[in-house]
Write a protein that holds these residues in place. Structure first.
Motif: not given
Length: 430
Positions: A82-84, A74-78, A62-63
């Motif tokens: 997030x990378x996907x 709190x959600x890490x971009x690493x 969905x995202x």
């Protein structure tokens, strides 16, 4: 497309529904935008009237279908999800970044740093309000300036964590950096990334003044990252700081920075020490930051539960230079190097007893025994037992100091629950 007003005609996702995520949902609702809402946990709940989809229940897909995803701090971009999203071309941003891109940035200061940012923000807010200014204090303190409930204000003081700084694209006119040491290493994937992410705020477009304390060794080592607009602020025992009734030299530094922040912003009256003294008298200390919580038969109990790495813990111990200190440390293990704690405490032996707590207590104890063998260390099974042992050692006139140098999560829900258990154990002694 950079600000909240640019989201009207794109597909928007909100990832995470804590304090910031809920504020983002209220802002989107006020703007007539219906987003996709995704959380890391399971589906089946509603937040702000919006159904929530779990990340593993189709939420990631969905995202991916969104043009813009507003991520909680709190959600890490690493991390892999997030990378996907980044690989799929989805733009990941934050509520604070969207707000800063259209805020009156000449009247905004962002205050960051490993420790001291909450106290500095709170002091600056109290000073500005005491001078008669209409000021908003928030950000990492727990309220979002883009929330429709926040309203409009003349001045904005935004406590900014390393998580938040990493996602910001445009800076405020004034940035203050209180301190620098290891923290949040798992989220940032190591100390170099942590430093780069936190200090990236100093060189964002629009920043004109960067304030930093004189003499912070880590900030000195990373001075280049502070950018071309840095001004170093000395610790000054100005007359107005006495009205704050702060404990510890590090809090004097925080107060000096707070005064420099409102002066750099141009808050009327900020140059007048007499006016500042009156304003400082209105300051209410924040909870769990070197907060006296009671005394039992001459032993003082100090709640510093929000100290979650070595820098503030050492500063807390140094706040009681002429007294015996029973120090309670330990909590969630985030991979922090505790050798600096050992080095700092070694000079206080035998006036310090360290009582270590789960989960990382054994690792802290091993580090202290290896690198500070003169410091007495006891491994304790829980906080209640540690309080009892600390009190017995600190009597008749010492200090029991909860300054854990680690987060509370795992054993406790948050720092406030850890502090409450500490206070309850103290009352049990009385």
């Amino acid at each position: 497309m950079t600000s909240w007003s640019d989201l009207a005609h794109v597909r928007v996702g909100v990832w995470g529904v804590g304090v910031e995520g809920s504020a983002s949902l209220r802002r989107l609702a006020a703007d007539g935008i219906v987003p996709s809402v995704v959380v890391d946990r399971e589906s089946g709940v509603e937040v702000e009237g919006q159904p929530v989809l779990g990340l593993d229940d189709g939420g990631l897909d969905r995202l991916r279908a969104c043009d813009v995803v507003i991520k909680s701090p709190g959600i890490s971009p690493y991390d892999a999800p997030a990378l996907a999203l980044a690989d799929a071309g989805t733009r990941i941003t934050s509520g604070l970044s969207l707000w800063l891109d259209s805020a009156p940035r000449e009247r905004v200061a962002c205050i960051t740093g490993t420790k001291g940012k909450s106290t500095t923000t709170a002091i600056a807010g109290a000073l500005a309000r005491g001078l008669g200014a209409d000021v908003f204090t928030g950000g990492n303190l727990g309220n979002a300036p883009w929330d429709p409930q926040a309203g409009e204000h003349d001045w904005y003081l935004i406590e900014t964590s390393s998580y938040q700084a990493q996602a910001i694209h445009s800076g405020p006119r004034v940035v203050a950096v209180t301190s620098l040491s290891q923290d949040h290493l798992t989220w940032h994937r190591g100390y170099p990334n942590y430093v780069a992410d936190k200090l990236s705020l100093c060189t964002r477009p629009g920043v004109e003044v960067v304030l930093a304390p004189v003499g912070d060794p880590e900030l000195g080592r990373h001075a280049d990252a502070l950018g071309p607009h840095v001004r170093y602020v000395p610790e000054e025992l100005a007359p107005w700081t006495e009205a704050l009734h702060l404990i510890g030299r590090h809090n004097l530094r925080n107060a000096s920075l707070a005064g420099a922040v409102i002066r750099a912003l141009g808050v009327p009256g900020a140059e007048d020490d007499t006016a500042l003294a009156g304003a400082a008298a209105t300051y209410q200390p924040l909870r769990s930051r070197l907060t006296p919580v009671g005394q039992v038969a001459g032993v003082d109990f100090i709640d510093d539960s929000l100290s979650t790495n070595t820098l503030p813990t050492l500063a807390a111990v140094d706040s009681f230079p002429a007294r015996r200190v029973a120090l309670l440390v330990g909590g969630q293990d985030r991979g922090i190097d505790y050798r600096p704690l050992a080095a700092g405490l070694d000079g206080r032996a035998p006036e310090v007893l360290v009582l270590t707590l789960p989960d990382n207590g054994p690792r802290i104890a091993a580090t202290l025994r290896q690198h500070a063998p003169r410091v007495a260390v006891r491994e304790m099974p829980d906080l209640q037992a540690a309080v009892a042992a600390a009190y017995a050692w600190a009597a008749p006139d010492g200090v029991v100091l909860l300054s854990p140098a680690a987060p509370s999560f795992g054993v406790f829900k948050d720092y406030a629950e850890r502090a409450a258990v500490f206070v309850e154990a103290m009352r049990g002694l009385a």
